[in-house]
Write a protein that holds these residues in place. Structure first.
Motif, PDB file in Angstrom:
ATOM      1  N   MET A 106       0.872  -1.373  -0.294  1.00  0.00           N
ATOM      2  CA  MET A 106       0.309  -0.469  -0.145  1.00  0.00           C
ATOM      3  C   MET A 106       1.095   0.956  -0.148  1.00  0.00           C
ATOM      4  N   LEU A 107       2.051   0.834   1.078  1.00  0.00           N
ATOM      5  CA  LEU A 107       2.557   1.859   0.837  1.00  0.00           C
ATOM      6  C   LEU A 107       3.770   2.462  -0.207  1.00  0.00           C
ATOM      7  N   LEU A 108       4.393   1.802  -1.768  1.00  0.00           N
ATOM      8  CA  LEU A 108       4.287   2.169  -2.106  1.00  0.00           C
ATOM      9  C   LEU A 108       3.702   2.314  -3.866  1.00  0.00           C
ATOM     10  N   GLN A 109       1.709   1.563  -3.761  1.00  0.00           N
ATOM     11  CA  GLN A 109       0.971   2.159  -4.349  1.00  0.00           C
ATOM     12  C   GLN A 109       0.789   3.781  -3.848  1.00  0.00           C
ATOM     13  N   ARG A 110       0.936   4.266  -2.532  1.00  0.00           N
ATOM     14  CA  ARG A 110       0.844   5.049  -2.208  1.00  0.00           C
ATOM     15  C   ARG A 110       1.888   6.592  -3.331  1.00  0.00           C
ATOM     16  N   ALA A 111       3.457   5.860  -3.010  1.00  0.00           N
ATOM     17  CA  ALA A 111       4.320   6.863  -3.254  1.00  0.00           C
ATOM     18  C   ALA A 111       3.920   7.207  -4.313  1.00  0.00           C
ATOM     19  N   GLU A 112       4.101   5.609  -4.990  1.00  0.00           N
ATOM     20  CA  GLU A 112       3.609   6.554  -6.719  1.00  0.00           C
ATOM     21  C   GLU A 112       2.418   7.158  -6.984  1.00  0.00           C
ATOM     22  N   CYS A 113       1.559   7.112  -6.640  1.00  0.00           N
ATOM     23  CA  CYS A 113      -0.031   8.542  -6.683  1.00  0.00           C
ATOM     24  C   CYS A 113       0.750   9.391  -6.408  1.00  0.00           C
ATOM     25  N   GLU A 114       1.293   9.733  -5.387  1.00  0.00           N
ATOM     26  CA  GLU A 114       1.653  10.759  -4.967  1.00  0.00           C
ATOM     27  C   GLU A 114       2.699  11.329  -5.871  1.00  0.00           C
ATOM     28  N   HIS A 115       3.056  10.357  -6.350  1.00  0.00           N
ATOM     29  CA  HIS A 115       4.510  11.049  -7.244  1.00  0.00           C
ATOM     30  C   HIS A 115       3.480  11.567  -9.068  1.00  0.00           C
ATOM     31  N   LEU A 116       2.835  10.436  -9.279  1.00  0.00           N
ATOM     32  CA  LEU A 116       1.922  11.243 -10.442  1.00  0.00           C
ATOM     33  C   LEU A 116       1.125  12.969 -10.095  1.00  0.00           C
ATOM     34  N   ASN A 117       0.696  12.124  -9.381  1.00  0.00           N
ATOM     35  CA  ASN A 117      -0.339  13.969  -8.454  1.00  0.00           C
ATOM     36  C   ASN A 117       0.655  15.544  -8.050  1.00  0.00           C
ATOM     37  N   GLY A 118       2.253  15.278  -9.075  1.00  0.00           N
ATOM     38  CA  GLY A 118       3.073  15.993  -8.108  1.00  0.00           C
ATOM     39  C   GLY A 118       3.552  16.652  -6.846  1.00  0.00           C
ATOM     40  N   ASN A 119       2.412  15.598  -6.077  1.00  0.00           N
ATOM     41  CA  ASN A 119       3.444  15.671  -4.622  1.00  0.00           C
ATOM     42  C   ASN A 119       4.941  14.894  -3.844  1.00  0.00           C
ATOM     43  N   ASN A 120       5.900  15.501  -4.446  1.00  0.00           N
ATOM     44  CA  ASN A 120       6.625  14.523  -4.384  1.00  0.00           C
ATOM     45  C   ASN A 120       7.233  14.185  -3.192  1.00  0.00           C
TER      46      ASN A 120
ATOM     47  N   TYR B 143       7.972   6.272  -0.192  1.00  0.00           N
ATOM     48  CA  TYR B 143       8.715   5.860  -0.830  1.00  0.00           C
ATOM     49  C   TYR B 143      10.229   5.127   0.422  1.00  0.00           C
ATOM     50  N   ASN B 144      10.507   6.540   1.262  1.00  0.00           N
ATOM     51  CA  ASN B 144      10.851   5.748   2.933  1.00  0.00           C
ATOM     52  C   ASN B 144      10.468   4.891   3.495  1.00  0.00           C
ATOM     53  N   GLN B 145       8.863   4.930   3.253  1.00  0.00           N
ATOM     54  CA  GLN B 145       7.999   4.309   4.572  1.00  0.00           C
ATOM     55  C   GLN B 145       8.098   3.013   4.300  1.00  0.00           C
ATOM     56  N   ALA B 146       7.808   2.670   2.507  1.00  0.00           N
ATOM     57  CA  ALA B 146       7.832   1.573   1.917  1.00  0.00           C
ATOM     58  C   ALA B 146       9.112   0.497   2.319  1.00  0.00           C
ATOM     59  N   ILE B 147      10.151   1.189   1.529  1.00  0.00           N
ATOM     60  CA  ILE B 147      11.461   0.373   1.947  1.00  0.00           C
ATOM     61  C   ILE B 147      11.538   0.274   3.262  1.00  0.00           C
ATOM     62  N   ASN B 148      11.016   0.564   4.614  1.00  0.00           N
ATOM     63  CA  ASN B 148      11.309   0.822   5.878  1.00  0.00           C
ATOM     64  C   ASN B 148      10.496  -0.688   6.503  1.00  0.00           C
ATOM     65  N   ASN B 149       9.704  -1.184   5.676  1.00  0.00           N
ATOM     66  CA  ASN B 149       8.102  -1.623   6.525  1.00  0.00           C
ATOM     67  C   ASN B 149       8.388  -2.883   5.238  1.00  0.00           C
ATOM     68  N   THR B 150       9.191  -2.776   3.991  1.00  0.00           N
ATOM     69  CA  THR B 150       8.904  -3.934   3.246  1.00  0.00           C
ATOM     70  C   THR B 150      10.214  -5.051   4.215  1.00  0.00           C
ATOM     71  N   GLU B 151       9.490  -6.560   4.233  1.00  0.00           N
ATOM     72  CA  GLU B 151      10.585  -7.736   4.845  1.00  0.00           C
ATOM     73  C   GLU B 151      10.645  -8.682   2.824  1.00  0.00           C
TER      74      GLU B 151
ATOM     75  N   ASN C 246      11.979  -7.959  -1.794  1.00  0.00           N
ATOM     76  CA  ASN C 246      11.227  -7.419  -1.777  1.00  0.00           C
ATOM     77  C   ASN C 246      12.097  -6.355  -2.201  1.00  0.00           C
ATOM     78  N   LYS C 247      12.753  -5.679  -0.692  1.00  0.00           N
ATOM     79  CA  LYS C 247      13.200  -3.986  -0.713  1.00  0.00           C
ATOM     80  C   LYS C 247      13.381  -3.742  -1.600  1.00  0.00           C
TER      81      LYS C 247
ATOM     82  N   ILE D 184      14.063   4.520  -7.243  1.00  0.00           N
ATOM     83  CA  ILE D 184      15.024   5.037  -8.608  1.00  0.00           C
ATOM     84  C   ILE D 184      14.782   5.196  -9.588  1.00  0.00           C
ATOM     85  N   HIS D 185      13.967   4.755 -10.304  1.00  0.00           N
ATOM     86  CA  HIS D 185      12.796   5.738 -11.700  1.00  0.00           C
ATOM     87  C   HIS D 185      11.982   6.501 -10.998  1.00  0.00           C
ATOM     88  N   TYR D 186      11.658   6.548  -9.552  1.00  0.00           N
ATOM     89  CA  TYR D 186      11.278   8.942  -9.442  1.00  0.00           C
ATOM     90  C   TYR D 186      12.037   9.200  -9.874  1.00  0.00           C
TER      91      TYR D 186
END
Length: 125
Positions: free
Chosen positions: A1-15, A22-30, A34-35, A43-45
């Motif tokens: 969910m965090l990764l999808q939210r990061a990408e949505c925010e990026h697409l909406n210009g809320n960088n 993105y940082n939360q997604a990295i910290n919470n991914t096991e 997957n990390k 990196i793509h972002y």
């Protein structure tokens, strides 16, 4: 969910918000792989924002987790040295020999190569 939210925010210009997610997604991914996949998306972002230094540094962090250590910045003479070493190690193998080599089975190294391909062009900018 965090990764999808990061990408949505990026697409909406809320960088700024996207980067936090993105940082939360990295910290919470096991799991290492997957990390690494989350790092790849980050990196793509950065590349999309033309923040090449950040893309390269993020890539360095990601591949370090997989056991690959890269210099902090691109150094052309080192590249030339490494290419020469590669040619020596490759020897006089024929293309057919290379094509028929065993496929790499180490998933961490496979992911490291994929990550380096993702941020490689960022190193020269």
């Amino acid at each position: 969910m965090l990764l999808q939210r990061a990408e949505c925010e990026h697409l909406n210009g809320n960088n700024d918000i996207a980067e936090d997610f993105y940082n939360q997604a990295i910290n919470n991914t096991e799991g290492l792989l997957n990390k690494a996949k989350v790092y790849q998306r980050k990196i793509h972002y950065y590349n999309n924002l033309r923040k090449f230094h950040e893309a390269y540094q993020t890539g360095r962090t990601a591949v370090r987790l997989l056991g690959v250590h890269l210099p902090s910045k691109f150094i052309p003479p080192d590249l030339i040295k490494d290419l020469a070493l590669h040619r020596v190690l490759l020897g006089r193998k024929k293309i057919g020999d290379i094509i028929n080599m065993k496929e790499m089975t180490d998933e961490n190294l496979r992911m490291a190569i994929l990550l380096m391909a993702t941020f490689g062009r960022s190193a020269t900018r």
